[in-house]
Motif scaffolding. Structure first.
Motif, PDB file in Angstrom:
ATOM      1  N   ARG A   1       0.801  -1.120   0.093  1.00 38.97           N
ATOM      2  CA  ARG A   1      -0.143   0.065   0.087  1.00 38.97           C
ATOM      3  C   ARG A   1       0.756   1.234  -0.053  1.00 38.97           C
ATOM      4  O   ARG A   1       0.620   2.234   0.828  1.00 38.97           O
ATOM      5  CB  ARG A   1      -1.003  -0.136   1.142  1.00 38.97           C
ATOM      6  CG  ARG A   1      -2.068  -1.009   1.182  1.00 38.97           C
ATOM      7  CD  ARG A   1      -2.805  -0.982   2.684  1.00 38.97           C
ATOM      8  NE  ARG A   1      -1.918  -1.314   3.623  1.00 38.97           N
ATOM      9  CZ  ARG A   1      -1.426  -2.394   4.198  1.00 38.97           C
ATOM     10  NH1 ARG A   1      -1.954  -3.511   3.686  1.00 38.97           N
ATOM     11  NH2 ARG A   1      -0.808  -2.684   5.322  1.00 38.97           N
TER      12      ARG A   1
ATOM     13  N   PRO B   1       4.901   2.827   0.313  1.00 40.46           N
ATOM     14  CA  PRO B   1       5.822   2.329   1.013  1.00 40.46           C
ATOM     15  C   PRO B   1       5.645   2.686   2.610  1.00 40.46           C
ATOM     16  O   PRO B   1       6.574   3.355   3.103  1.00 40.46           O
ATOM     17  CB  PRO B   1       7.317   3.091   0.550  1.00 40.46           C
ATOM     18  CG  PRO B   1       6.865   4.285  -0.186  1.00 40.46           C
ATOM     19  CD  PRO B   1       5.034   4.005  -0.546  1.00 40.46           C
ATOM     20  N   LEU B   2       4.464   2.031   3.139  1.00 36.75           N
ATOM     21  CA  LEU B   2       4.403   1.980   4.496  1.00 36.75           C
ATOM     22  C   LEU B   2       5.393   1.130   5.183  1.00 36.75           C
ATOM     23  O   LEU B   2       5.227  -0.121   5.142  1.00 36.75           O
ATOM     24  CB  LEU B   2       3.004   1.926   4.552  1.00 36.75           C
ATOM     25  CG  LEU B   2       2.542   1.986   6.382  1.00 36.75           C
ATOM     26  CD1 LEU B   2       2.549   3.564   6.715  1.00 36.75           C
ATOM     27  CD2 LEU B   2       0.930   1.568   6.286  1.00 36.75           C
ATOM     28  N   TRP B   3       6.320   1.504   6.219  1.00 43.01           N
ATOM     29  CA  TRP B   3       7.031   0.671   6.925  1.00 43.01           C
ATOM     30  C   TRP B   3       6.803   0.241   8.122  1.00 43.01           C
ATOM     31  O   TRP B   3       5.672   0.816   8.783  1.00 43.01           O
ATOM     32  CB  TRP B   3       8.497   1.242   6.892  1.00 43.01           C
ATOM     33  CG  TRP B   3       9.077   1.629   5.539  1.00 43.01           C
ATOM     34  CD1 TRP B   3       8.681   2.747   4.930  1.00 43.01           C
ATOM     35  CD2 TRP B   3       9.989   0.981   4.878  1.00 43.01           C
ATOM     36  NE1 TRP B   3       9.251   2.674   3.766  1.00 43.01           N
ATOM     37  CE2 TRP B   3      10.153   1.626   3.621  1.00 43.01           C
ATOM     38  CE3 TRP B   3      10.902  -0.329   5.331  1.00 43.01           C
ATOM     39  CZ2 TRP B   3      10.990   1.106   2.691  1.00 43.01           C
ATOM     40  CZ3 TRP B   3      11.644  -0.579   3.996  1.00 43.01           C
ATOM     41  CH2 TRP B   3      12.047   0.054   3.199  1.00 43.01           C
ATOM     42  N   VAL B   4       7.321  -0.553   8.711  1.00 46.77           N
ATOM     43  CA  VAL B   4       7.126  -0.841  10.280  1.00 46.77           C
ATOM     44  C   VAL B   4       7.641   0.319  11.088  1.00 46.77           C
ATOM     45  O   VAL B   4       8.106   1.343  10.666  1.00 46.77           O
ATOM     46  CB  VAL B   4       8.228  -2.038  10.782  1.00 46.77           C
ATOM     47  CG1 VAL B   4       7.450  -3.358  10.200  1.00 46.77           C
ATOM     48  CG2 VAL B   4       9.428  -1.772  10.375  1.00 46.77           C
ATOM     49  N   ASN B   5       6.926   0.267  12.319  1.00 44.09           N
ATOM     50  CA  ASN B   5       7.433   1.483  13.245  1.00 44.09           C
ATOM     51  C   ASN B   5       8.694   1.351  13.947  1.00 44.09           C
ATOM     52  O   ASN B   5       8.749   0.402  15.177  1.00 44.09           O
ATOM     53  CB  ASN B   5       5.907   1.595  14.113  1.00 44.09           C
ATOM     54  CG  ASN B   5       6.205   2.870  15.228  1.00 44.09           C
ATOM     55  OD1 ASN B   5       7.189   3.383  15.164  1.00 44.09           O
ATOM     56  ND2 ASN B   5       5.322   2.739  16.090  1.00 44.09           N
ATOM     57  N   PHE B   6       9.373   1.865  13.690  1.00 46.95           N
ATOM     58  CA  PHE B   6      11.002   1.821  14.354  1.00 46.95           C
ATOM     59  C   PHE B   6      11.012   2.527  15.844  1.00 46.95           C
ATOM     60  O   PHE B   6      11.884   2.412  16.538  1.00 46.95           O
ATOM     61  CB  PHE B   6      12.166   2.326  13.781  1.00 46.95           C
ATOM     62  CG  PHE B   6      12.246   1.523  12.340  1.00 46.95           C
ATOM     63  CD1 PHE B   6      12.852   0.405  12.512  1.00 46.95           C
ATOM     64  CD2 PHE B   6      12.063   2.009  10.990  1.00 46.95           C
ATOM     65  CE1 PHE B   6      13.105  -0.399  11.253  1.00 46.95           C
ATOM     66  CE2 PHE B   6      12.490   1.377   9.947  1.00 46.95           C
ATOM     67  CZ  PHE B   6      12.969   0.214  10.117  1.00 46.95           C
ATOM     68  N   ASN B   7       9.800   3.141  16.061  1.00 50.24           N
ATOM     69  CA  ASN B   7       9.682   3.652  17.319  1.00 50.24           C
ATOM     70  C   ASN B   7       9.050   2.675  18.430  1.00 50.24           C
ATOM     71  O   ASN B   7       9.055   2.921  19.621  1.00 50.24           O
ATOM     72  CB  ASN B   7       8.598   4.972  17.506  1.00 50.24           C
ATOM     73  CG  ASN B   7       9.177   6.114  17.272  1.00 50.24           C
ATOM     74  OD1 ASN B   7      10.425   6.489  17.651  1.00 50.24           O
ATOM     75  ND2 ASN B   7       8.816   7.004  16.351  1.00 50.24           N
ATOM     76  N   SER B   8       8.822   1.172  17.890  1.00 49.70           N
ATOM     77  CA  SER B   8       8.248   0.508  18.722  1.00 49.70           C
ATOM     78  C   SER B   8       8.916  -0.633  19.380  1.00 49.70           C
ATOM     79  O   SER B   8       9.782  -1.102  18.795  1.00 49.70           O
ATOM     80  CB  SER B   8       7.014  -0.110  17.756  1.00 49.70           C
ATOM     81  OG  SER B   8       6.566  -1.529  18.608  1.00 49.70           O
ATOM     82  N   PRO B   9       8.692  -0.566  20.798  1.00 49.04           N
ATOM     83  CA  PRO B   9       9.506  -1.416  21.524  1.00 49.04           C
ATOM     84  C   PRO B   9       9.373  -2.924  20.916  1.00 49.04           C
ATOM     85  O   PRO B   9      10.196  -3.742  21.142  1.00 49.04           O
ATOM     86  CB  PRO B   9       9.433  -1.511  22.885  1.00 49.04           C
ATOM     87  CG  PRO B   9       8.181  -0.353  22.861  1.00 49.04           C
ATOM     88  CD  PRO B   9       8.016   0.241  21.730  1.00 49.04           C
TER      89      PRO B   9
ATOM     90  N   LEU C   1       8.958  -3.967  18.006  1.00 45.87           N
ATOM     91  CA  LEU C   1       9.806  -4.270  16.716  1.00 45.87           C
ATOM     92  C   LEU C   1      11.115  -4.525  17.167  1.00 45.87           C
ATOM     93  O   LEU C   1      12.056  -5.224  16.673  1.00 45.87           O
ATOM     94  CB  LEU C   1       9.804  -3.012  15.759  1.00 45.87           C
ATOM     95  CG  LEU C   1      10.537  -3.257  14.576  1.00 45.87           C
ATOM     96  CD1 LEU C   1       9.947  -4.333  13.681  1.00 45.87           C
ATOM     97  CD2 LEU C   1      10.852  -2.130  13.898  1.00 45.87           C
ATOM     98  N   TRP C   2      11.602  -3.571  18.258  1.00 46.66           N
ATOM     99  CA  TRP C   2      12.972  -3.958  18.668  1.00 46.66           C
ATOM    100  C   TRP C   2      13.137  -5.301  19.195  1.00 46.66           C
ATOM    101  O   TRP C   2      14.245  -6.100  19.317  1.00 46.66           O
ATOM    102  CB  TRP C   2      13.392  -2.680  19.876  1.00 46.66           C
ATOM    103  CG  TRP C   2      12.912  -1.406  19.584  1.00 46.66           C
ATOM    104  CD1 TRP C   2      12.980  -0.892  18.377  1.00 46.66           C
ATOM    105  CD2 TRP C   2      12.816  -0.609  20.427  1.00 46.66           C
ATOM    106  NE1 TRP C   2      12.832   0.326  18.519  1.00 46.66           N
ATOM    107  CE2 TRP C   2      12.481   0.921  19.656  1.00 46.66           C
ATOM    108  CE3 TRP C   2      12.904  -0.231  21.902  1.00 46.66           C
ATOM    109  CZ2 TRP C   2      12.342   2.130  20.338  1.00 46.66           C
ATOM    110  CZ3 TRP C   2      12.642   0.580  22.583  1.00 46.66           C
ATOM    111  CH2 TRP C   2      12.470   2.082  21.713  1.00 46.66           C
TER     112      TRP C   2
ATOM    113  N   PHE D   1      13.987  -7.540  16.618  1.00 51.12           N
ATOM    114  CA  PHE D   1      15.341  -7.547  16.160  1.00 51.12           C
ATOM    115  C   PHE D   1      16.179  -8.159  17.407  1.00 51.12           C
ATOM    116  O   PHE D   1      17.343  -9.021  17.059  1.00 51.12           O
ATOM    117  CB  PHE D   1      16.068  -6.074  16.117  1.00 51.12           C
ATOM    118  CG  PHE D   1      15.621  -5.517  14.615  1.00 51.12           C
ATOM    119  CD1 PHE D   1      16.668  -5.709  13.566  1.00 51.12           C
ATOM    120  CD2 PHE D   1      14.332  -5.041  14.381  1.00 51.12           C
ATOM    121  CE1 PHE D   1      16.101  -5.200  12.318  1.00 51.12           C
ATOM    122  CE2 PHE D   1      13.970  -4.824  13.029  1.00 51.12           C
ATOM    123  CZ  PHE D   1      14.879  -4.608  11.991  1.00 51.12           C
TER     124      PHE D   1
END
Lengths: 197, 402, 481
Positions: free
Chosen positions: C149, C151-159, C161-162, C165
């Motif tokens: 939809r 280039p809507l990316w993941v939220n790098f502000n979200s713990p 998502l951390w 990783f």
């Protein structure tokens, strides 16, 4: 793959191995390699090996990871699709720190391990000649390459005089090849057996 | 082995010169610093400097006890240097106590706003904290903490000296040290937190952070490692402490390196969670630092306490190089002094703090005092714990693994 | 070569051992056919695993609604288990990395099993966030890729998502660390193997390792580098996990102390799990001479230490909640201790703060049955710690009309049991087919810390310090030539 002959000596103790290695080098014999069941400290110095530069490789991979993470996230959040999330700035540097750190570690660890495998030429399916079945147990094994100039009997005697438990001549392919350890090697039949199995 | 420490003339001179500078700065401050800003500067510098050096001395007792409990042998070659720092706890405790009492008795409300009746009348948040933040409890806790640290430091030193006089191979003292170490570690775990809440965190009386004790500990511990390195290298340069070699230096380098990262971790965790939550009551603490008057020092703090040791001490060769370790230790020591500065100044003087002659002068005075006291303590006992069961391990100690 | 270690220290390897005996003791159980006990245990573990699979299937088929979570308590058992398992993993990395950096010799006896435990625990932990997604086939959404939809990316502000990783990096690095250390021992099994299949299998797994000087040099360098990386990594992983909570503005969660507090708790519970596993393993595989009472005592000391740190964190958060004078902070802790879940808090304090104090007695630290019981008590306590933090901070939130009570339902419990099945299946397979103790590392400490070698050290111990110093210097001079 070159086929070579080696004078192979087994030692029972690392304290006998180290002086023997030094003497072999002083004598000018062509030391092929030394096989030990655990890292013997001082062996690399005795063999005249350089320190490994694996750490430097690790640092470079790590820096690459840092750059990838920081540039990637910055580009995504600032250029590709700026998004207001909880009122945080579009370039929320503190929020980028955890992933930057993780990718630094990931790149460094994976990169260095692969480099390690590549430098040592190890991989599943790689086969190398095993000089002594107990070189990974309790024997310290030294292999001296036989060149046209080598006096085999003299070398054998020299090794026995310097603490070797048993000495023999083996024929084997040099280096590594693709193969399975469950398959016999071509020269297994002509190579002598060790008295200790 | 029965080496005695002879105080080199350079130590004595440096100590005397620095102490004189400190006294001059103090007198000049006392008579020269006027007005609102001047008086605040005068007192807050005294507060954070005296606490900084007290915390460093306490950290050395912590290191001594932690190493004893872990039955470590890597530090035995310069164990006496650690001891010499830790036996000064009483001196720095007295100085800090005088300063703190002067602040309380002199009604210096700008340091501890919770002593100000006017603040208590208007600020319900601060007023709600009075069961903990009151002068009586403050004094009681301060006395208990300072006495506890002092007495245990003297006790452990005493055991260590008794061992010197006893027969070789006697293990009684080892177990005794371990026992008192365990007592101290338990005491320290509680007191480092409580003392940091009372002495430092309460300066920003509305603000709070559960991490604060850890933060003070991390900063004082890394400063201690820097100081130990500097002492060890300086003594070695004077031709003494011959048992210490590059292997031991390597360890010190590793400690500075590792704990710089640890401090950064603690710093980041505290800053980051407050930044992320962005609750006014919490984030106001960082405002003068992040966006205001202290921005330069704030950023410098991070650079010299993280980036410098991290990048420059990363390689093995750097950790085994006397010059590199000396320089980094100096930088890191200054960095953590600055960090303590930033714990106090932005709250007391949000827009006017400086790092000027007075701040530097007083600090040099403390440094001189430390050099003098440590030299004196070192000269009073053999330079090595001659009968310590791990001394021989320290002799064959290799810093590389294996 | 001069091997010396103070005789004050206990031997790390008991009995009269030489290199070959060490190999025999540790490798020969691998070469035998598995015993009856092993099959029973495996059967038990697989049954639990299958029940877990069924529970997860049920949950995936019907949706997350079959779990006990509700509008107010949106996170409960699932996340508790996730944090618990990740935490358990931490001890392995601590032993293999941090204790390596601190040169604690006793780690050699326990590191291999602990590292394996790390990997299996992280594998178990990873299940929870994945299956909690509900529509698990969309799991790839968590990866940073531009979706269809725009280039809507993941939220790098979200713990969260951390976490993705952090946990995946942790798993990867742990596997690399564990396996790189395992290679030389696999080579030993390969060289000893008589059967064709064993030669084939361990031959593949050994990567063609021969133990040349250069190989060892690089392996040690790699080990150090991975240890250096794993040390901050292990801190970061549980810190990131703690940030799942601490970055929010929920009272009871939003605390700056969370990162180190979680790390300490993780090591606390991880060591307890190592104790549980090793006490059983050493008994079943007859490895009492390698995992000695000294090892067990050392680990108990670490349990005490980390337990102390955790206890201090409980006091701190309780005190600061009061001290903050923020009514919500105070309320959160009021309801935590005096609310309907008071019993959970009591269990937590009893298991984590009160009972570890018994380890102040040396007799109890060296008592195996007691240690075994304590190791389980500690892990119960640490499970409740996470439960208390997660559920008890949520169930009485800002709005009294939304206050609820939470109880788990069977698919949640079944899922948790299933991860035990996964964990023990993996561990049993590992313990049967791979060496649970790092043989080559034992060999390298044998001459300094083996019991029979230490007896010979009395002469060195008697020697005058000056004389000893000269001998060491002489040795150094020899090595330099």
């Amino acid at each position: 793959m070159a086929i070579k002959q080696y004078v192979v000596a087994s030692f029972r103790d690392e304290d006998q191995l180290l002086p023997a290695v030094k003497k072999v080098r002083m004598q000018g014999y062509k030391l092929y390699d030394v096989f030990t069941p655990f890292p013997v400290h001082g062996l690399d110095a005795a063999m005249g090996l350089r320190q490994t530069a694996l750490h430097t490789a690790g640092f470079i991979y790590g820096a690459l990871g840092t750059a990838t993470a920081l540039l990637g996230m910055s580009w995504i959040f600032v250029v590709s699709w700026p998004l207001d999330i909880g009122g945080k700035p579009h370039f929320p540097l503190p929020s980028f720190i955890p992933i930057t750190f993780e990718l630094t570690v990931l790149f460094s660890a994976v990169g260095t391990t692969l480099t390690f495998c590549w430098l040592n030429q190890i991989m599943p399916g790689v086969k190398k000649h095993i000089f002594h079945p107990r070189q990974s147990d309790d024997r310290f094994v030294m292999a001296i390459e036989i060149t046209p100039k080598t006096q085999v009997e003299e070398v054998k005697q020299f090794l026995l005089n310097n603490g070797a438990e048993e000495v023999q001549v083996q024929t084997a392919e040099e280096g590594w090849w693709y193969g399975l350890f469950s398959k016999r090697e071509k020269y297994d039949d002509i190579n002598p057996q060790w008295s200790v199995q | 082995m029965e080496e005695r420490f002879v105080i080199p003339r350079r130590f004595r001179n440096t100590s005397l010169i620095f102490i004189s500078i400190g006294v001059l700065a103090f007198l000049a401050g006392l008579f020269g610093l006027h007005g609102d800003v001047g008086v605040k500067r005068f007192w807050s510098v005294l507060v954070f400097d005296s606490l900084f050096f007290l915390y460093i001395s306490a950290a050395s007792l912590f290191l001594y006890c932690a190493a004893s409990l872990a039955q470590a042998s890597w530090h035995i070659a310069y164990k006496r240097v650690i001891e010499a720092i830790m036996v000064n706890i009483p001196v720095f405790a007295i100085i800090a106590f005088i300063v703190l009492m002067a602040v309380l008795i002199g009604h210096k409300y700008f340091i501890y706003p919770w002593t100000d009746p006017q603040v208590l009348a208007h600020d319900t948040i601060v007023a709600g904290k009075t069961p903990f933040l009151n002068v009586k409890l403050f004094v009681i806790f301060t006395v208990i903490i300072m006495l506890g640290w002092s007495l245990l430091s003297l006790k452990l030193r005493q055991i260590s000296l008794q061992e010197d006089r006893a027969e070789r191979g006697v293990r009684r003292f080892l177990w005794k040290t371990i026992f008192f170490s365990a007592v101290f570690i338990a005491f320290y775990a509680v007191t480092i937190s409580v003392s940091s809440w009372h002495w430092l965190m309460s300066i920003a009386a509305r603000w709070y952070s559960t991490m604060y004790g850890w933060y003070v500990f991390a900063g004082s511990f890394i400063s201690l490692m820097a100081i130990i390195s500097l002492f060890v290298i300086a003594i070695k340069n004077s031709g003494q402490l011959s048992l210490v070699n590059k292997e031991h230096l390597h360890d010190l380098g590793k400690f500075i390196f590792a704990f710089s990262i640890f401090w950064t971790y603690i710093w980041f965790a505290q800053y980051f969670l407050l930044w992320y939550g962005n609750i006014p009551l919490e984030s106001q603490y960082f405002r003068p630092q992040l966006w205001g008057h202290y921005r330069f020092w704030f950023l410098l703090d991070l650079v010299i306490n993280f980036a410098v040791p991290f990048l420059l001490l990363m390689t093995r060769d750097a950790k085994r190089n006397y010059t590199t370790v000396t320089i980094i230790a100096l930088i890191v020591f200054f960095g953590h002094w600055l960090d303590f500065y930033l714990m106090v100044m932005p709250t007391v003087l949000p827009t006017q703090g400086v790092v000027g002659w007075y701040e530097i002068g007083i600090t040099l005075g403390f440094v001189g005092l430390m050099i003098g006291l440590v030299s004196r303590a070192l000269s009073r006992a053999p330079l090595y714990p001659v009968n310590h069961p791990y001394l021989k391990e320290a002799i064959i100690h290799k810093s590389d693994w294996g | 070569m001069l091997h010396y270690e103070s005789t004050v220290r206990e031997p790390l390897v008991n009995g009269n051992k030489d290199y070959h005996q060490v190999t025999e003791d540790i490798i020969s159980p691998i070469e035998k056919k598995p015993g009856k006990l092993w099959w029973i245990a495996l059967g038990f573990a697989v049954t639990m695993l299958l029940f877990g699979v069924w529970s997860v299937f049920w949950e995936t088929y019907w949706g997350i609604g079959v779990w006990g979570e509700n509008r107010t308590v949106g996170w409960a058992w699932d996340i508790t288990n996730f944090v618990w398992w990740v935490g358990i993993g931490h001890a392995g990395t601590l032993i293999s990395a941090i204790l390596l950096l601190f040169r604690q010799g006793w780690r050699t006896g326990v590191n291999r099993a602990a590292e394996a435990m790390t990997i299996f625990a992280v594998l178990c932990a990873g299940q929870f966030p994945v299956w909690h997604m509900g529509r698990v086939w969309l799991a790839f959404f968590i990866l940073p890729y531009p979706n269809s939809r725009g280039p809507l990316w993941v939220n790098f502000n979200s713990p969260l998502l951390w976490d993705v990783f952090a946990v995946s990096t942790y798993l990867t690095v742990s596997i690399l660390f564990w396996y790189s250390g395992l290679i030389p021992d696999v080579a030993t099994i390969r060289d000893r193997a008589k059967k064709k299949f064993a030669k084939f299998f361990y031959g593949l797994c050994s990567f063609g390792w021969r133990g040349t000087a250069k190989e060892w040099q690089r392996l040690e360098a790699l080990g150090l580098l991975l240890a250096g990386l794993s040390t901050p990594l292990v801190l970061s992983v549980h810190s990131v996990v703690s940030m799942d909570f601490a970055t929010s503005v929920i009272p009871g969660w939003h605390e700056t102390i969370f990162p180190p507090y979680f790390v300490a708790g993780a090591i606390f519970s991880g060591f307890a799990m190592v104790q549980t596993l090793l006490i059983l393993t050493r008994k079943i595989l007859h490895l009492e001479e390698y995992v000695t009472l000294g090892h067990i005592e050392a680990m108990n000391k670490i349990i005490m230490l980390t337990g102390g740190i955790v206890a201090m964190a409980y006091i701190t958060e309780l005190f600061i909640a009061w001290y903050s004078n923020v009514v919500y902070e105070q309320g959160a802790f009021w309801w935590r201790i005096l609310g309907p879940y008071w019993w959970a808090y009591i269990i937590l304090i009893t298991c984590n703060v009160v009972s570890p104090q018994l380890f102040w007695f040396k007799k109890l630290r060296r008592n195996i049955p007691f240690t075994f019981v304590m190791s389980i008590v500690v892990n119960i306590g640490m499970w409740f710690e996470r439960f208390v933090i997660i559920v008890l901070s949520l169930y009485h939130d800002y709005m009294p009309s939304a206050w609820v009570y939470y109880s788990p339902r069977w698919p949640e419990v079944g899922f948790y049991i299933g991860t035990f099945g996964l964990f023990f299946t993996c561990y049993l397979l590992f313990a049967k087919y791979f060496p649970v103790i790092a043989v080559w590392e034992i060999r390298s400490v044998l001459k300094t810390s083996g019991e029979n070698y230490k007896q010979k050290m009395a002469a060195l111990e008697q020697k005058d310090t000056e004389e000893f110093l000269q001998e060491v210097q002489h040795e150094h001079a020899l090595a330099a030539h």
